[in-house]
Design an enzyme around this catalytic site. Sequence first.
Site, PDB file in Angstrom:
ATOM      1  N   SER A 153     -38.075  69.949 -38.227  1.00  0.00           N
ATOM      2  CA  SER A 153     -39.462  70.352 -38.431  1.00  0.00           C
ATOM      3  C   SER A 153     -40.102  69.512 -39.538  1.00  0.00           C
ATOM      4  O   SER A 153     -40.160  68.289 -39.426  1.00  0.00           O
ATOM      5  CB  SER A 153     -39.514  71.853 -38.739  1.00  0.00           C
ATOM      6  N   ASP A 362     -57.949  62.990 -52.608  1.00  0.00           N
ATOM      7  CA  ASP A 362     -57.238  61.751 -52.946  1.00  0.00           C
ATOM      8  C   ASP A 362     -55.728  61.847 -52.726  1.00  0.00           C
ATOM      9  O   ASP A 362     -54.951  61.249 -53.453  1.00  0.00           O
ATOM     10  CB  ASP A 362     -57.539  61.342 -54.388  1.00  0.00           C
ATOM     11  N   HIS A 415     -38.899  75.759 -31.119  1.00  0.00           N
ATOM     12  CA  HIS A 415     -38.946  74.946 -32.333  1.00  0.00           C
ATOM     13  C   HIS A 415     -37.654  75.011 -33.151  1.00  0.00           C
ATOM     14  O   HIS A 415     -37.282  74.038 -33.804  1.00  0.00           O
ATOM     15  CB  HIS A 415     -40.130  75.405 -33.182  1.00  0.00           C
TER      16      HIS A 415
END
Length: 439
Positions: A153, A362, A415
């Site tokens: 993951s 940023d 998953h």
Amino acid sequence: MSVSSKHPNATGSKSTLPQMIAEKLTFTLPLDYQDAAKGEINVFARTLVHKDKQHLELPWLVYFQGGPGFAAQRPVSHSGWIKRALTEYRVLLLDQRGTGLSTPVNATSLAHLDDAGKADYLSHFRADNIIRDAEAIRAILSPDTPWTILGQSFGGFCVLRYLSVAAHGLKEAFITGGIPPLGRSADEVYRATYKRVLQKNRDFHQRFTDAAPLLADLHRYLLEHPVLLPPGQQLTPQMLQLLGIHLGMEDGPESVYYLLEQALQFTPSGNRINPLFVERFAQMLDYNTNPLFAVLHEAIYCEQQASNWAAHRIRAEYPQFDAAPPAPLLLTGEMIFPWMFDCFEHLKPLKGCAELLAAKTDWPPLYDPAALANNTVPVAAAIYSEDMFVEMDFSLETAKQVANLKYWLTSEYEHNGIRMDGERIFDRLIAINRGACLR
């Protein structure tokens, strides 16, 4: 070979597990690799070796846990991917910075900082610094030899960061359910995953035909009666929807359904909430215990741009999730919402810094497309076609941009396949990387 004999921060503490010997290591590393004045943190790792191979010189395999914000698994048995790994590797289970036995991140540990200080501190806990930590550790444990890595993951996101900036430290790499999108915004990611979550809801209700009325009854109850969760927070319908994160896991839908069918007790005086439901509901969500997951989840998609609470904004495009009774209550998935920092007790002190991090524009780049396009490290990845957490189409899109990456696309697993059938999955990925013929 004893690891502790090579490393001054080894505790010397060893554990005997079934067929395995484990040893604890703690590394003192910079918080900010560009500014030593910001101080140091500890990063913990646990080594594993098969009991019959503990004195052999074995190559290293480093495991990157999913998350962000979760410690490496605590091994209890000689099984799964670990069993396969220990046939040829010495395994390093890394508690990524801020998790597990590494220097902790929580409301208490950050209480001495103001919101801006908390945000600055937590900005150093993404994949870029996790990989800097890994390379610093490799310089101690395996300075002359590249090692092998496995990422599950979010751990797969760490793998691509490693390939982008420090591929010289790698012999080969494996990814399960975790190829990150390249050049995709957080908005695009959540737009895709909301569609997946809608499908998982449909699948859930097809499998459990009384789930809709169970959810509707519980939804109405929560609107009319206060229900307090430990440690004193009120359970709201929005919080209830967060159970949907389990719909994308093997055995997850079953866990959700069995919890829902015990939610209300029918008494002569009317419905009452079942105390069992209250306790187990709290145990099924990790936001109080793993705050990094909530604070930094959207940041894993950000490069030179702010997330601005992407999941919350994109949710407005899917009004199905906000329907009122008697419409069925739909469960959400792996999404973080700003209101969670007003609901979960241990997230409340982090609300201000979470707002600052959501507005941060940023964030440094995480991946180097040119380096990935020229990658020479063998990479094998398992992509799950029905994955609710990592969009298949984006994974396939990225796979085309990474040289020397081979993938196995399968609908067999959800998953968390590595948890459910890890020995088979990891064995297949090893075979793919090494060019073995597969049937």
